[in-house]
Design a protein around this motif. Structure first.
Motif, PDB file in Angstrom:
ATOM      1  N   ALA A  11       0.626  -0.729   0.093  1.00  0.00           N
ATOM      2  CA  ALA A  11      -0.118   0.289   0.234  1.00  0.00           C
ATOM      3  C   ALA A  11       1.142   1.428   0.345  1.00  0.00           C
ATOM      4  O   ALA A  11       1.737   0.960   1.002  1.00  0.00           O
ATOM      5  CB  ALA A  11      -0.949  -0.195   1.003  1.00  0.00           C
ATOM      6  N   ARG A  12       0.789   2.453  -0.749  1.00  0.00           N
ATOM      7  CA  ARG A  12       1.555   3.001  -0.865  1.00  0.00           C
ATOM      8  C   ARG A  12       0.452   4.508   0.269  1.00  0.00           C
ATOM      9  O   ARG A  12       1.322   5.220  -0.082  1.00  0.00           O
ATOM     10  CB  ARG A  12       1.771   3.408  -2.134  1.00  0.00           C
ATOM     11  N   GLY A  49       9.490   8.008   2.065  1.00  0.00           N
ATOM     12  CA  GLY A  49       9.368   8.695   1.407  1.00  0.00           C
ATOM     13  C   GLY A  49       8.159   8.459   0.143  1.00  0.00           C
ATOM     14  O   GLY A  49       7.785   8.881  -0.926  1.00  0.00           O
ATOM     15  N   GLU A  50       8.300   6.725   0.205  1.00  0.00           N
ATOM     16  CA  GLU A  50       7.641   6.011  -1.112  1.00  0.00           C
ATOM     17  C   GLU A  50       5.756   6.424  -0.307  1.00  0.00           C
ATOM     18  O   GLU A  50       4.816   5.639  -1.149  1.00  0.00           O
ATOM     19  CB  GLU A  50       7.431   4.289  -1.080  1.00  0.00           C
ATOM     20  N   LYS A  51       5.468   6.448   0.595  1.00  0.00           N
ATOM     21  CA  LYS A  51       3.980   5.870   0.916  1.00  0.00           C
ATOM     22  C   LYS A  51       3.440   7.454   1.843  1.00  0.00           C
ATOM     23  O   LYS A  51       4.316   7.926   2.177  1.00  0.00           O
ATOM     24  CB  LYS A  51       3.768   4.898   2.675  1.00  0.00           C
ATOM     25  N   GLU A  52       2.420   7.728   1.761  1.00  0.00           N
ATOM     26  CA  GLU A  52       1.551   8.851   2.227  1.00  0.00           C
ATOM     27  C   GLU A  52       0.392   7.953   3.639  1.00  0.00           C
ATOM     28  O   GLU A  52      -0.291   7.134   3.421  1.00  0.00           O
ATOM     29  CB  GLU A  52       0.609   9.309   1.156  1.00  0.00           C
ATOM     30  N   ALA A 170      -7.256   5.449  -1.140  1.00  0.00           N
ATOM     31  CA  ALA A 170      -6.255   4.905  -0.556  1.00  0.00           C
ATOM     32  C   ALA A 170      -6.151   3.542  -0.969  1.00  0.00           C
ATOM     33  O   ALA A 170      -7.266   2.472  -1.460  1.00  0.00           O
ATOM     34  CB  ALA A 170      -6.654   5.353   0.920  1.00  0.00           C
ATOM     35  N   ASP A 171      -4.937   2.672  -0.588  1.00  0.00           N
ATOM     36  CA  ASP A 171      -4.718   1.248  -0.724  1.00  0.00           C
ATOM     37  C   ASP A 171      -4.844   0.363   0.200  1.00  0.00           C
ATOM     38  O   ASP A 171      -4.642  -0.943   0.092  1.00  0.00           O
ATOM     39  CB  ASP A 171      -3.376   1.497  -1.244  1.00  0.00           C
ATOM     40  N   LEU A 172      -4.904   1.518   1.313  1.00  0.00           N
ATOM     41  CA  LEU A 172      -5.168   0.558   2.946  1.00  0.00           C
ATOM     42  C   LEU A 172      -5.779   1.615   3.590  1.00  0.00           C
ATOM     43  O   LEU A 172      -5.588   2.884   4.029  1.00  0.00           O
ATOM     44  CB  LEU A 172      -4.398   0.184   3.306  1.00  0.00           C
ATOM     45  N   LEU A 173      -6.917   0.609   4.406  1.00  0.00           N
ATOM     46  CA  LEU A 173      -7.207   1.203   5.702  1.00  0.00           C
ATOM     47  C   LEU A 173      -7.075   0.781   7.146  1.00  0.00           C
ATOM     48  O   LEU A 173      -7.307  -0.642   6.590  1.00  0.00           O
ATOM     49  CB  LEU A 173      -9.788   1.373   5.545  1.00  0.00           C
ATOM     50  N   VAL A 174      -6.603   1.110   7.625  1.00  0.00           N
ATOM     51  CA  VAL A 174      -6.203   0.850   9.633  1.00  0.00           C
ATOM     52  C   VAL A 174      -6.888   1.240  10.123  1.00  0.00           C
ATOM     53  O   VAL A 174      -6.921   2.845  10.376  1.00  0.00           O
ATOM     54  CB  VAL A 174      -5.395   1.318   9.322  1.00  0.00           C
ATOM     55  N   LEU A 175      -7.836   0.728  11.001  1.00  0.00           N
ATOM     56  CA  LEU A 175      -8.373   0.729  12.062  1.00  0.00           C
ATOM     57  C   LEU A 175      -8.041   1.170  13.025  1.00  0.00           C
ATOM     58  O   LEU A 175      -7.766  -0.733  13.672  1.00  0.00           O
ATOM     59  CB  LEU A 175     -10.196  -0.045  11.717  1.00  0.00           C
TER      60      LEU A 175
END
Length: 375
Positions: A11-12, A49-52, A170-175
């Motif tokens: 995931a980015r 710097g690869e992930k937001e 988004a590529d992923l959601l973390v709760l």
């Protein structure tokens, strides 16, 4: 690492949601150590710097309790808004100071459902978040509790996070919460076990899901988190549900919490907001032919197919579309005021244009502003 969890490491653009109980003390004040611990994890994830990261953070109301001398979260909206007004500044100031340790700026973004269900407002929300990310900042998103009324509230930040994840692509959601995953029963009782992966709704059949959090300072609970995971997964965004203390493991793709696989593909952006974030201001009852056209053939709703109008609304408001039995089959943004519609019912757009002018030769709800519910 499982194949499913590999999506986590790949995931980015990631939306992380943290609940009030993970940021505050039992008495309601912000816990600086907890905030710093979370920021340490997030800063490390984005350091290459690869992930937001987009952070959806609860805690504004909870943070404002102690400074206002409130022993617990108030039930009335006015005092909730007062607490949010005090607490929001404290919350963002704490994040600003904590991220500054890593040379990272934060930007505050406050949303209401009205900001996200209307076309122009929706575009503005996306542009703001996208630009903050492009400039290297971490957006800190929260519901605008200080001005939101009962009619225009998301109600909980879990659902807001799911919708933001779709909004920013988004590529992923973390709760993140105070529980380390979804269990097949009460996690406090013996004999229950953590559900490692949810592949679809069938995996949750018969699972007892608690409705309240432990700390009593937030609005959510496991029910809202599972619903948020369902919304995001159906919109093509995988989800990890775990505790804030295990955030680093979750973001590294390790076997922690509960992983929800994607169950659908991305839909038109605003339609997800329309389905899950809007509050209908009225209802239109459709005849059988109109129901078939809207639901099965995905057509626009014309005046000829409307049998009745309920409620008061203005052009641009969300309305519910119902069948003859009163069952909601769709939701859409209406093009006419409720006072205008009774004169148009059952008539063709051609006749209306001839009698009333070309402005009436249009759909009551255009198919681009319409979402079918539970097709």
């Amino acid at each position: 690492m499982t194949v499913a969890r590999q999506y986590v490491t790949e995931a980015r653009r990631i939306v992380v949601k943290v609940g009030s109980s993970s940021l505050t003390t039992a008495s309601g004040g912000l816990d600086a150590d907890r905030v710093d611990a979370l920021v340490d994890v997030l800063a490390k994830v984005r350091s290459g710097g690869e992930k937001e990261i987009v952070l959806v953070s609860s805690g504004a109301i909870a943070a404002g309790l102690a400074p206002l001398g409130l022993a617990r979260r108030p039930k009335d909206l006015a005092r909730q808004q007062a607490a949010a007004s005090v607490g929001q500044g404290l919350l963002v100031a704490r994040y600003t100071a904590s991220f500054a340790r890593y040379g990272v700026r934060v930007g505050q973004v406050l949303l209401t459902t009205d900001d996200t269900s209307r076309r122009a407002h929706y575009r503005n929300a996306y542009r703001t978040l996208d630009q903050l990310l492009a400039m290297g900042a971490v957006p800190v998103v929260n519901e605008n509790d200080t001005v939101a009324t009962d009619e225009i509230r998301f109600g909980d930040n879990d659902r807001l996070a799911a919708l933001v994840a779709h909004l920013v692509r988004a590529d992923l959601l973390v709760l993140l919460s105070d529980v380390d995953g979804l269990y097949d029963g009460d996690p406090g009782k013996p004999g229950t076990s953590r559900i490692e992966e949810v592949r679809g709704p069938a995996d949750l059949a018969g699972v007892e899901i608690g409705s309240a959090g432990r700390a009593g300072v937030g609005t959510g609970g496991m029910v809202t988190k599972v619903e948020a995971a369902r919304i995001a997964a159906a919109a093509g965004v995988p989800v990890v549900l775990t505790s804030a203390s295990r955030a680093a493991d979750a973001l590294a793709g390790r076997d922690t919490g509960t992983y929800f696989r994607r169950t659908g593909r991305r839909s038109a952006d605003r339609l997800l907001w329309l389905a899950h974030a809007s509050t209908p201001q009225g209802a239109l009852t459709l005849d059988d032919g109109a129901v078939q056209a809207v639901v099965e053939r995905r057509k626009s709703l014309l005046p000829a197919g409307i049998a009745a109008v309920d409620g008061e609304f203005t052009a641009g408001d969300p309305v519910e579309l119902r069948d003859a039995d009163g069952r909601a089959v769709a939701r859409g943004l209406v093009n006419f005021d409720s006072k205008e519609l009774p004169l148009l019912l059952g008539r063709s757009t051609r006749d209306l244009a001839r009698e009333l002018g070309p402005a009436y030769e249009r759909e009551v709800v255009h198919r681009d502003d319409l979402v079918v519910l539970n097709p």
